[in-house]
Design a protein around this motif. Sequence first.
Motif, PDB file in Angstrom:
ATOM      1  N   VAL A 163     -13.547  -0.923  -4.484  1.00 50.79           N
ATOM      2  CA  VAL A 163     -12.154  -1.393  -4.544  1.00 50.79           C
ATOM      3  C   VAL A 163     -11.670  -1.493  -3.101  1.00 50.79           C
ATOM      4  O   VAL A 163     -11.155  -0.535  -2.527  1.00 50.79           O
ATOM      5  N   THR A 164     -11.819  -2.653  -2.503  1.00 50.40           N
ATOM      6  CA  THR A 164     -11.616  -2.793  -1.060  1.00 50.40           C
ATOM      7  C   THR A 164     -10.165  -2.950  -0.654  1.00 50.40           C
ATOM      8  O   THR A 164      -9.872  -2.974   0.547  1.00 50.40           O
ATOM      9  N   ASP A 165      -9.248  -3.063  -1.617  1.00 50.67           N
ATOM     10  CA  ASP A 165      -7.831  -3.172  -1.251  1.00 50.67           C
ATOM     11  C   ASP A 165      -7.103  -1.835  -1.399  1.00 50.67           C
ATOM     12  O   ASP A 165      -5.867  -1.784  -1.354  1.00 50.67           O
ATOM     13  N   GLY A 203       0.830  -1.184   0.000  1.00 53.68           N
ATOM     14  CA  GLY A 203       0.000   0.000   0.000  1.00 53.68           C
ATOM     15  C   GLY A 203       0.866   1.236   0.000  1.00 53.68           C
ATOM     16  O   GLY A 203       2.039   1.205  -0.311  1.00 53.68           O
ATOM     17  N   SER A 204       0.322   2.406   0.340  1.00 52.43           N
ATOM     18  CA  SER A 204       1.113   3.619   0.375  1.00 52.43           C
ATOM     19  C   SER A 204       1.723   3.769   1.752  1.00 52.43           C
ATOM     20  O   SER A 204       1.207   3.317   2.720  1.00 52.43           O
ATOM     21  N   ALA A 205       2.879   4.392   1.928  1.00 54.82           N
ATOM     22  CA  ALA A 205       3.437   4.654   3.222  1.00 54.82           C
ATOM     23  C   ALA A 205       4.318   5.824   3.276  1.00 54.82           C
ATOM     24  O   ALA A 205       5.509   5.616   3.082  1.00 54.82           O
ATOM     25  N   ALA A 248      -5.483   7.249  -4.797  1.00 52.37           N
ATOM     26  CA  ALA A 248      -5.864   5.898  -4.380  1.00 52.37           C
ATOM     27  C   ALA A 248      -4.839   4.924  -4.932  1.00 52.37           C
ATOM     28  O   ALA A 248      -4.501   4.971  -6.120  1.00 52.37           O
ATOM     29  N   ASP A 249      -4.334   4.047  -4.072  1.00 51.89           N
ATOM     30  CA  ASP A 249      -3.382   3.010  -4.474  1.00 51.89           C
ATOM     31  C   ASP A 249      -4.009   1.652  -4.201  1.00 51.89           C
ATOM     32  O   ASP A 249      -4.393   1.358  -3.066  1.00 51.89           O
ATOM     33  N   SER A 250      -4.100   0.838  -5.242  1.00 52.38           N
ATOM     34  CA  SER A 250      -4.720  -0.475  -5.130  1.00 52.38           C
ATOM     35  C   SER A 250      -3.830  -1.504  -5.808  1.00 52.38           C
ATOM     36  O   SER A 250      -3.372  -1.283  -6.939  1.00 52.38           O
ATOM     37  N   SER A 251      -3.591  -2.631  -5.141  1.00 52.73           N
ATOM     38  CA  SER A 251      -2.781  -3.684  -5.753  1.00 52.73           C
ATOM     39  C   SER A 251      -3.486  -4.306  -6.943  1.00 52.73           C
ATOM     40  O   SER A 251      -2.845  -4.827  -7.860  1.00 52.73           O
TER      41      SER A 251
END
Length: 397
Positions: A304-306, A7-9, A371-374
């Motif tokens: 988009v739950t991830d 995810g983002s950090a 938004a960041d999603s795998s």
Amino acid sequence: MAKKLGGSAIGKLAGIAGIVSAAVLAACGGGGGGGGSDPGQGTLSMAITDAPPCYRSVKVTVEKVRVQKSATASESDGGWQDIVPAGGPVTIDLLDLTNGAVKDLGSTTVEAGAYSQVRLVLAENTQAKTVNSVTLLDGTVVPLTTPSAQQSGLKIKGDFDVTANATTPMLLDFDACKSIVVAGNSGQYILKPVVRLTAKAAGSVQGYVTTTMSLTATRVSAQQGGEVMRSTRPDAAGKFTLAYLPTGTYTVVITSDNRATGVVESIPVGTSTVVLNGTATAVVLPTSAMGTVTGTVTAAGSPVTDAAVTALQSIGSQLLEIASTNVDFTTAVYKLSLPTAAPVKATYAGAPLTSSSFTAAGTGGTYTLRADSSSKGTKTTTTSVTPATTTTTNITY
């Protein structure tokens, strides 16, 4: 080059907080294959740290750390080297790890060369015993669900080299707050790891913020190109330490509830500690009303739950991270509280900051949402927040 995961950090797992406690590790598992000349052996040491807390406690129980040269190897392939804490499994409260302190996971001898994968294997919660848990701010203790962590390990991809006949110290920067997501109204809390694998470098940045601010709500981060490389919260005296920073130039970002954002640019970090200021010139952020932005992250009408949502702000010539959160694991709804006042900025010039170092910079209340999603990648949009108002900004892939 450090790589951010899950995810983002993170600081985060960046960023981040820590206590120091050594543990001896034993090597298990297979060695690296292949012919040719013997690359020799080196010692790999591993430690863990955490970013600022948003819970009272986040406890994980580590069974082992696995390292692998191949970035694509599965858990059943050969070539894994296992690091097992002596007397383990060992339970770690990630929120005990603050201001540069770490939990030493030990060391073992491995084949020298380039490695591309680390897996953190956690013990499993059972009906008889909860070994992974989160304590909410109201004191409620909730079991922490860790999908796949017990079997194959939490996957951490990152490139690092182990040097022959030397010790290579590495750090797992575990951002506990960004690594926990809530599943709707189920009461379930799920571990979605945000971990940064970095070298345990010698550089650091140290300074003070005023104790008149809410220190528990204050976050200090070291950023490069708008990416958080380390983050922490100040101690009771307002002191903060952003430790284990690789050599480079950093921007320090300071945020707190009901305060404008503060930024210190152009901080050169080498192999020692850069001191920004002392208690006499502790940073006092201007007061600011807060606004709320909320919305849902969707793709083709489905949540988009991830995803994780980050609010960034243009300050000077940089786009910097101000706040971030995971979406709800069931509904993909996010919510962020952001300052509406203009940020303030200072430039580090080799001498301690003074009370007049900061000047207004940027536009208050205007943000870029990312938004960041795998599963879906990255999507950005813009939004504005106003005092004591909730703004709805949906993000659609």
